[in-house]
Design a protein around this motif. Structure first.
Motif, PDB file in Angstrom:
ATOM      1  N   VAL A   1       0.841  -1.204   0.000  1.00  8.59           N
ATOM      2  CA  VAL A   1       0.000   0.000   0.000  1.00  8.59           C
ATOM      3  C   VAL A   1       0.876   1.254   0.000  1.00  8.59           C
ATOM      4  O   VAL A   1       0.611   2.210  -0.733  1.00  8.59           O
ATOM      5  CB  VAL A   1      -0.953   0.003   1.220  1.00  8.59           C
ATOM      6  CG1 VAL A   1      -1.608   1.368   1.389  1.00  8.59           C
ATOM      7  CG2 VAL A   1      -2.017  -1.074   1.056  1.00  8.59           C
ATOM      8  N   THR A   2       1.963   1.220   0.781  1.00  2.94           N
ATOM      9  CA  THR A   2       2.830   2.409   0.795  1.00  2.94           C
ATOM     10  C   THR A   2       3.488   2.616  -0.571  1.00  2.94           C
ATOM     11  O   THR A   2       3.652   3.735  -1.023  1.00  2.94           O
ATOM     12  CB  THR A   2       3.925   2.323   1.881  1.00  2.94           C
ATOM     13  OG1 THR A   2       4.830   1.265   1.556  1.00  2.94           O
ATOM     14  CG2 THR A   2       3.333   2.093   3.254  1.00  2.94           C
ATOM     15  N   VAL A   3       3.849   1.511  -1.239  1.00  2.00           N
ATOM     16  CA  VAL A   3       4.413   1.652  -2.591  1.00  2.00           C
ATOM     17  C   VAL A   3       3.374   2.271  -3.518  1.00  2.00           C
ATOM     18  O   VAL A   3       3.678   3.154  -4.328  1.00  2.00           O
ATOM     19  CB  VAL A   3       4.873   0.279  -3.145  1.00  2.00           C
ATOM     20  CG1 VAL A   3       5.272   0.412  -4.613  1.00  2.00           C
ATOM     21  CG2 VAL A   3       6.015  -0.278  -2.336  1.00  2.00           C
ATOM     22  N   ASP A   4       2.140   1.823  -3.376  1.00  2.00           N
ATOM     23  CA  ASP A   4       1.095   2.324  -4.262  1.00  2.00           C
ATOM     24  C   ASP A   4       0.817   3.810  -4.020  1.00  2.00           C
ATOM     25  O   ASP A   4       0.595   4.574  -4.953  1.00  2.00           O
ATOM     26  CB  ASP A   4      -0.183   1.504  -4.072  1.00  2.00           C
ATOM     27  CG  ASP A   4      -1.110   1.658  -5.259  1.00  2.00           C
ATOM     28  OD1 ASP A   4      -0.610   1.879  -6.379  1.00  2.00           O
ATOM     29  OD2 ASP A   4      -2.337   1.578  -5.075  1.00  2.00           O
ATOM     30  N   ILE A   5       0.820   4.205  -2.737  1.00  2.00           N
ATOM     31  CA  ILE A   5       0.611   5.629  -2.421  1.00  2.00           C
ATOM     32  C   ILE A   5       1.722   6.463  -3.082  1.00  2.00           C
ATOM     33  O   ILE A   5       1.463   7.480  -3.717  1.00  2.00           O
ATOM     34  CB  ILE A   5       0.641   5.847  -0.893  1.00  2.00           C
ATOM     35  CG1 ILE A   5      -0.611   5.280  -0.250  1.00  2.00           C
ATOM     36  CG2 ILE A   5       0.793   7.324  -0.562  1.00  2.00           C
ATOM     37  CD1 ILE A   5      -1.849   6.083  -0.486  1.00  2.00           C
ATOM     38  N   LEU A   6       2.954   5.992  -2.944  1.00  2.00           N
ATOM     39  CA  LEU A   6       4.077   6.755  -3.475  1.00  2.00           C
ATOM     40  C   LEU A   6       4.125   6.701  -5.000  1.00  2.00           C
ATOM     41  O   LEU A   6       4.240   7.723  -5.661  1.00  2.00           O
ATOM     42  CB  LEU A   6       5.398   6.206  -2.920  1.00  2.00           C
ATOM     43  CG  LEU A   6       5.681   6.491  -1.451  1.00  2.00           C
ATOM     44  CD1 LEU A   6       6.908   5.722  -1.005  1.00  2.00           C
ATOM     45  CD2 LEU A   6       5.885   7.977  -1.224  1.00  2.00           C
TER      46      LEU A   6
ATOM     47  N   LEU B   1       8.684   6.455  -7.796  1.00  2.00           N
ATOM     48  CA  LEU B   1       9.031   5.034  -7.771  1.00  2.00           C
ATOM     49  C   LEU B   1      10.103   4.808  -6.724  1.00  2.00           C
ATOM     50  O   LEU B   1      11.219   5.280  -6.853  1.00  2.00           O
ATOM     51  CB  LEU B   1       9.530   4.583  -9.144  1.00  2.00           C
ATOM     52  CG  LEU B   1      10.000   3.132  -9.219  1.00  2.00           C
ATOM     53  CD1 LEU B   1       8.889   2.184  -8.842  1.00  2.00           C
ATOM     54  CD2 LEU B   1      10.524   2.802 -10.595  1.00  2.00           C
ATOM     55  N   SER B   2       9.735   4.086  -5.654  1.00  2.00           N
ATOM     56  CA  SER B   2      10.705   3.818  -4.586  1.00  2.00           C
ATOM     57  C   SER B   2      10.928   2.320  -4.457  1.00  2.00           C
ATOM     58  O   SER B   2       9.991   1.561  -4.281  1.00  2.00           O
ATOM     59  CB  SER B   2      10.183   4.387  -3.262  1.00  2.00           C
ATOM     60  OG  SER B   2      10.867   3.790  -2.187  1.00  2.00           O
ATOM     61  N   TYR B   3      12.194   1.949  -4.530  1.00  2.00           N
ATOM     62  CA  TYR B   3      12.545   0.550  -4.281  1.00  2.00           C
ATOM     63  C   TYR B   3      12.827   0.326  -2.805  1.00  2.00           C
ATOM     64  O   TYR B   3      13.082  -0.795  -2.391  1.00  2.00           O
ATOM     65  CB  TYR B   3      13.809   0.184  -5.070  1.00  2.00           C
ATOM     66  CG  TYR B   3      13.598   0.009  -6.541  1.00  2.00           C
ATOM     67  CD1 TYR B   3      12.925  -1.106  -7.022  1.00  2.00           C
ATOM     68  CD2 TYR B   3      14.062   0.940  -7.446  1.00  2.00           C
ATOM     69  CE1 TYR B   3      12.729  -1.287  -8.374  1.00  2.00           C
ATOM     70  CE2 TYR B   3      13.870   0.771  -8.805  1.00  2.00           C
ATOM     71  CZ  TYR B   3      13.207  -0.341  -9.265  1.00  2.00           C
ATOM     72  OH  TYR B   3      13.009  -0.519 -10.595  1.00  2.00           O
ATOM     73  N   ALA B   4      12.816   1.430  -2.032  1.00  2.00           N
ATOM     74  CA  ALA B   4      13.356   1.346  -0.677  1.00  2.00           C
ATOM     75  C   ALA B   4      12.307   1.005   0.377  1.00  2.00           C
ATOM     76  O   ALA B   4      12.616   1.018   1.553  1.00  2.00           O
ATOM     77  CB  ALA B   4      14.051   2.654  -0.309  1.00  2.00           C
ATOM     78  N   GLN B   5      11.072   0.697  -0.030  1.00  2.00           N
ATOM     79  CA  GLN B   5      10.104   0.371   1.016  1.00  2.00           C
ATOM     80  C   GLN B   5      10.539  -0.870   1.786  1.00  2.00           C
ATOM     81  O   GLN B   5      10.217  -1.022   2.960  1.00  2.00           O
ATOM     82  CB  GLN B   5       8.702   0.183   0.420  1.00  2.00           C
ATOM     83  CG  GLN B   5       8.069   1.469  -0.115  1.00  2.00           C
ATOM     84  CD  GLN B   5       8.260   2.661   0.806  1.00  2.00           C
ATOM     85  OE1 GLN B   5       9.099   3.529   0.573  1.00  2.00           O
ATOM     86  NE2 GLN B   5       7.476   2.709   1.883  1.00  2.00           N
ATOM     87  N   SER B   6      11.294  -1.747   1.155  1.00  2.00           N
ATOM     88  CA  SER B   6      11.797  -2.915   1.878  1.00  2.00           C
ATOM     89  C   SER B   6      12.811  -2.504   2.943  1.00  2.00           C
ATOM     90  O   SER B   6      12.904  -3.131   3.994  1.00  2.00           O
ATOM     91  CB  SER B   6      12.423  -3.909   0.906  1.00  2.00           C
ATOM     92  OG  SER B   6      13.611  -3.373   0.366  1.00  2.00           O
ATOM     93  N   VAL B   7      13.553  -1.430   2.656  1.00  2.00           N
ATOM     94  CA  VAL B   7      14.536  -0.969   3.642  1.00  2.00           C
ATOM     95  C   VAL B   7      13.817  -0.568   4.933  1.00  2.00           C
ATOM     96  O   VAL B   7      14.235  -0.926   6.035  1.00  2.00           O
ATOM     97  CB  VAL B   7      15.346   0.229   3.092  1.00  2.00           C
ATOM     98  CG1 VAL B   7      16.175   0.869   4.190  1.00  2.00           C
ATOM     99  CG2 VAL B   7      16.234  -0.221   1.949  1.00  2.00           C
TER     100      VAL B   7
END
Lengths: 278, 584, 225
Positions: B37-42, B49-55
């Motif tokens: 969901v946070t990826v989708d919001i961003l 485009l953020s790859y860092a949500q896993s971080v």
């Protein structure tokens, strides 16, 4: 001291080798190819295949580029051609392509490290310091490759057409240049160079399906730094490669692997340009 | 929105019916879904485009694990650990955000920084020795392991809360601003939206939420490993959002849970083939169906959305009204200084001088037209006024204050509005939403959404005259060229500018539309004492409307005079009829 | 060649038919759709309605390079040469691989001697007028059967305009070539063209022979303030 200098030079040469294919594709096609790491992996696995058939490990230097180039030739019309002008989607799609290639490799060879017969040249003594001949041989190889690329770009019609497409693809089209074919050729060429890089890496690293990933990250960051210039790439490789060796020497191996990403991110912030357009 | 709730609630309710194995996988899936969901919001809604949500997910997980190992596990301790790691994630996000979001960085740089961050996270964890457990990670730190049923409820509640919050956010006024940024960052900035600030804020909040999900992951799974913050999981989250359908919230949630579940089953029986299929699906979706599963399932989802009003493809119904607001225009205190003072402004591109030392002083109520052949530097000159970083030298003062090197969003707040040459609007928003974004750009509510909008009188006149007031529900991409031009002008007027820059406002308009726009512009100048500066090719229009005309040629100001002076000048005739005498 | 289209509301139902060997000028103020018309014919924009035939072949679905290979030359208004390539490289790009570069330069030497001796110079270092000569020369040596030229005289001195006019007049007299000139300089346009059209707000409002018309008259009627 001599050893350190040679470490810097060979590391830089490898960085150049790994990045130059990405740069060709980026320059000609404005595409950031996240499958580049997977192409490197494919090139490295050519040594496994060569071993199975009892071929000389030297042949991998031809097999690797051939295999990676062939995959590039299949992928370009199926995926990349449909995504021109959609840069972000291209990153995603080529990353998906990387997943597919990596899994195909895993299916065929398993996820473990492969034992391979690699080229062994022993060591030579340079100014009193013994050094791996193979690592040393990478330097002339990269020099020959970069001169070949420069000659193709400067002296052949393909190179002229290619440079024209980099500079202004609309204008090239009005002069009757088939931009589509130039892009196809560039993608295949870039993939093949990644395959060559993979084959060259074999004696220096363990061969597993994720071999290409850390190289992709470095290559991607460096290519953002240098735009489309091969000269700039040579300088960036030399600077960042040496930085990596020196950081590794002064601190530890983890900080060495982080040296290039951190430096690249900071440099990119300072240069403060949209590098895609650069 | 209710649908999301319904789906997750159904999943929760069905909990007892499912076996332990399924439930333990679902716990994982639901926590991953929170990150999705946070990826989708961003990415889906704001275009980052953020790859860092896993971080951040990994930070949360390791935060809880390390805290528990060091201080012993207790429920109060867990809460403290969760708060601490959420704060840590927030700080890291702010740092990455400050690095990533500024006027010279594009989306690719953001992707690069976040990409490098995942790489760095893994390396740091690997180097962490006994503190992080290095490559084997940490396990067994929760001394009284959470029962599957409790874990199931806990993660379900978090998912419901986050999805609900996200739904509220994306359908609020702030959500409209987010989508406006995604659609057209430049336009948003020139409407006074502080794009970078919005992005940094969202990035930090998203990091917090992902960290909380990560902490819960550690609590329920009782094991953490370096790949939780790594590149593979980071890209997997992007894949969930893409495959599920970016910008739909439900799609990514469904994809995260579904793919994770299939993963658990198929990784056992056909481990590599399953990953291969996933890669293939991803490539196919990106290449051939960028809308993701949500767009493929299409009809039922759209039906659901129209029922539940999750903003997405179709525009929600309901009564929308736009009225002019009656606030009397404060006649700005007259100062001795003119409203706009441009002193010797130049702009060079290398050795080419597009604008050479142009000066202009003009006051409210004037309509100044800039004419000249193509390449004379007209549009470049306008940009020198609206973007402080653009000119090479010279100074610009608006109502007495120097714009220095201010960015367009701040200059917009000084009262400078700009309409671009090609209609620059927010393609996927409705007419009403565009107006609402422009009007409420300054302080949008993050949970309420306006359905009755008060807009400044000139903006209202424009939409009324062009019939846009009857098209409030319509998506902008379906409007005609002329309607888009008018809408953009109305949006600019919504910010109540005192200096209005218009780059070819009549391009592509019909004769009647021209006359109408001309009338509105005159009214804005006379009634509201605004200063209008136009770049215009249609000389008939220029003659009709202007109080003053500037002639630019090869970047130089050749003439500055009244309409009749300029029209009767031989110089202008020569430039326009192409007689050689006009050239140097 | 006939065409009719409306493209992003810039062009509305434009129809034009040119005979082989005809030279036509299209005039009108800035922003009236002249360049859009040329870009559409060259294949960079797809007409939203209607169709285009170049040399009796429809161009729908064709890439710009395919249209170019059909015998269409297009001199765009901006960015019409590669400044970082040499004169020789600029010319070589337009030449089919089998044609000799030396023959091409022999021909260029006849029309623009100033270019032929400086083959290795970077195009970006040429003066504005020389650049326009190079652009025109490059278009001519490809032997197009239909040549579209967008405001080649813009920003040039009268003497250079005269050189360009002479070159075009000589080349069109030498062999059959259809030319469409988009021009602001009516004196230049009328000296070359047999026919002219006036564009206003994306429409052709006048289309007639230049014979018997003075360019000053047309300028006064359609371009002046």
């Amino acid at each position: 001291m001599v050893g350190l200098l040679l470490d810097c030079l060979t590391t830089s040469a490898l960085l150049f080798l790994v990045t130059v294919g990405l740069l060709i594709i980026f320059g000609m096609m404005r595409i950031i190819n996240f499958a580049h790491g997977a192409f490197i992996t494919v090139g490295a696995y050519s040594s496994v295949v060569a071993g199975q058939y009892g071929l000389s490990p030297w042949l991998t230097l031809i097999l690797g580029p051939l295999a990676a180039g062939a995959i590039g030739a299949i992928a370009e019309p199926l995926v990349l051609r449909r995504l021109y002008g959609r840069q972000l989607d291209t990153i995603l799609a080529t990353w998906g392509l990387a997943l597919i290639i990596t899994q195909l490799v895993t299916l065929k060879f398993g996820r473990g490290t492969q034992p391979v017969d690699s080229i062994d040249l022993g060591t030579v003594t340079v100014l009193g310091t013994p050094y791996s001949s193979y690592r040393l041989a990478v330097i002339p190889l990269v020099l020959v490759l970069s001169i070949a690329i420069l000659l193709i770009l400067r002296r052949t019609r393909y190179g002229l057409v290619g440079r024209a497409v980099i500079m202004d693809d609309d204008l090239a089209q009005t002069l009757g240049v088939n931009v589509k074919r130039v892009r196809f050729t560039s993608f295949v060429l870039g993939s093949a160079i990644a395959g060559l890089a993979g084959a060259v890496l074999v004696p220096m690293s363990s061969v597993d399906p994720n071999l290409g990933l850390p190289w992709l990250i470095n290559a991607f960051l460096i290519s953002l730094l240098v735009g489309v210039s091969t000269t700039a790439l040579a300088f960036a490789s030399l600077a960042l490669g040496s930085a990596q060796v020196l950081v590794g020497l002064s601190f530890n191996s983890v900080s060495a692997t982080l040296a290039i990403p951190v430096l690249a991110v900071v440099l990119l912030r300072l240069r403060a340009h949209g590098f895609v357009r650069g | 929105m209710g649908g999301a709730l319904l789906a997750v609630a159904a999943l929760l309710a069905s909990g007892p019916l499912l076996g332990d194995y399924d439930r333990s996988i679902l716990v994982q899936g639901m926590l991953f879904a929170v990150a999705a969901v946070t990826v989708d919001i961003l990415w889906g809604y704001t275009g980052v485009l953020s790859y860092a949500q896993s971080v951040f997910f990994g930070l949360g997980a390791y935060g809880l694990a390390i805290y528990s190992v060091e201080f012993g596990f207790s429920w109060t301790g867990a809460v403290i650990a969760i708060v601490l790691s959420a704060v840590a994630a927030c700080v890291v996000a702010l740092l990455l955000g400050l690095l990533s979001f500024h006027s010279k960085a594009d989306w690719l740089y953001v992707a690069t920084v976040t990409f490098a961050a995942t790489f760095a996270f893994e390396k740091v964890i690997l180097a962490g020795g006994s503190l992080t457990g290095s490559s084997s990670g940490l396990s067994g730190f929760v001394l009284q392991p959470v029962g599957i049923a409790d874990g199931y409820r806990l993660s379900g509640l978090l998912l419901i809360a986050v999805t609900l919050g996200a739904c509220l956010l994306v359908r609020s006024d702030a959500g409209r601003v987010m989508r406006a940024i995604r659609e057209n960052e430049g336009r948003s900035q020139y409407l006074g939206i502080r794009v970078h600030r919005v992005k940094i804020l969202l990035f930090a909040v998203a990091a917090c939420v992902a960290a909380i999900a990560g902490s819960l992951y550690a609590t329920t799974q009782n094991v953490v490993a370096p790949d939780l913050g790594g590149f593979q999981l980071g890209t997997a989250m992007v894949i969930w959002a893409a495959v599920g359908g970016r910008g739909t919230l439900l799609g990514p949630v469904g994809a995260a849970i579904g793919i994770n579940h299939l993963n658990a089953y198929l990784s056992g029986s056909i481990p590599f083939l399953w990953q291969l299929v996933l890669g293939l699906v991803f490539v196919l979706v990106v290449t051939y169906a960028p809308g993701g599963a949500a767009s493929l399932i299409g009809f039922p989802i759209r039906w659901l959305q129209s029922k539940l009003r999750v903003p997405g493809g179709s525009m929600p119904g309901g009564l929308l009204t736009v009225v002019p607001h009656m606030k009397a225009h404060e006649a700005s205190a007259r100062t001795t200084r003119p409203l706009l003072e441009v002193t010797d402004v130049s702009r060079s591109f290398g050795s080419f001088h597009a604008v050479k030392a142009v000066a202009l002083a003009a006051d409210g109520g004037e309509i100044v037209s800039i004419v000249g052949p193509n390449g004379a530097g007209k549009s470049t000159f306008m940009r020198c006024i609206s973007d402080g970083g653009y000119r090479t030298s010279g100074s610009v003062r608006v109502a007495g204050s120097d714009i220095g090197r201010l960015t367009p969003d701040v200059i917009s707040r000084l009262g400078v509005g700009q309409k671009f040459q090609t209609a620059s609007v927010f393609a996927s928003l409705s007419v009403f939403e565009c107006l609402s974004v422009a009007t409420r750009a300054r302080r949008p509510s993050i949970w309420r959404r306006t359905s009755q909008l008060e807009i400044p009188a000139p903006a209202f006149e424009i939409i009324q005259m062009t019939g846009l007031d009857r098209l409030l529900h319509h998506t902008v991409s379906g409007l005609s060229h002329g309607q888009k031009q008018s809408l953009e002008l109305a949006m600019v007027m919504c910010t109540e500018p005192r200096v209005i820059l218009l780059d070819e406002p009549t391009a592509g308009l019909s004769q009647t539309e021209r006359a109408a726009i001309g009338a509105v512009l005159r009214k804005i100048a006379t009634d509201h004492l605004a200063l209008l500066i136009l770049v215009e090719h249609d000389l008939d229009f220029v003659q009709e409307i202007s109080s003053r005309v500037l002639v630019l040629h090869h970047g130089e100001l050749l003439m500055d005079g009244t309409v009749s002076e300029v029209v009767s000048s031989e110089l202008v005739q020569e430039i326009y009829t192409g007689s050689p005498a006009g050239m140097e | 060649m006939s065409s009719g289209y409306g493209q992003a509301s810039v062009l509305h139902d434009v129809s034009l038919t040119l005979q082989a060997g005809e030279i036509m000028a299209i005039v009108g103020r800035n922003g009236m759709g002249k360049s859009t018309l040329l870009r559409t014919i060259a294949g960079f924009l797809a007409p939203t309605q209607g169709s285009i035939q170049v040399l009796a072949h429809p161009t729908a679905q064709k890439q710009p390079f395919e249209v170019a290979r059909m015998g269409l030359g297009y001199v765009a208004q901006a960015r019409a040469l590669f400044p970082d390539l040499t004169i020789q490289e600029n010319v070589a790009l337009a030449l089919a691989p089998r044609n000799s570069l030396d023959d091409a330069f022999a021909r260029i030497g006849e029309i623009f001697p100033v270019l032929a001796d400086r083959r290795q110079q970077l195009a970006g270092t040429l003066s504005g007028g020389e650049q326009k000569m190079l652009i025109l020369a490059r278009a001519l040596i490809a032997d197009p059967r239909l040549l579209l030229i967008d405001e080649i005289t813009e920003g040039l001195q009268p003497s250079v305009r005269e050189t360009l006019r002479l070159a075009l007049a000589t080349e069109t007299a030498r062999r059959s070539m259809t030319v469409v000139l988009v021009e602001q300089d009516l004196a230049f346009a009328f000296a070359l063209a047999e026919r002219y059209a006036v564009m206003k707000l994306g429409r052709i409002v006048k289309d007639e022979p230049t014979e018997g018309r003075q360019w000053q008259e047309v300028a006064r009627d359609h371009l002046a303030v």
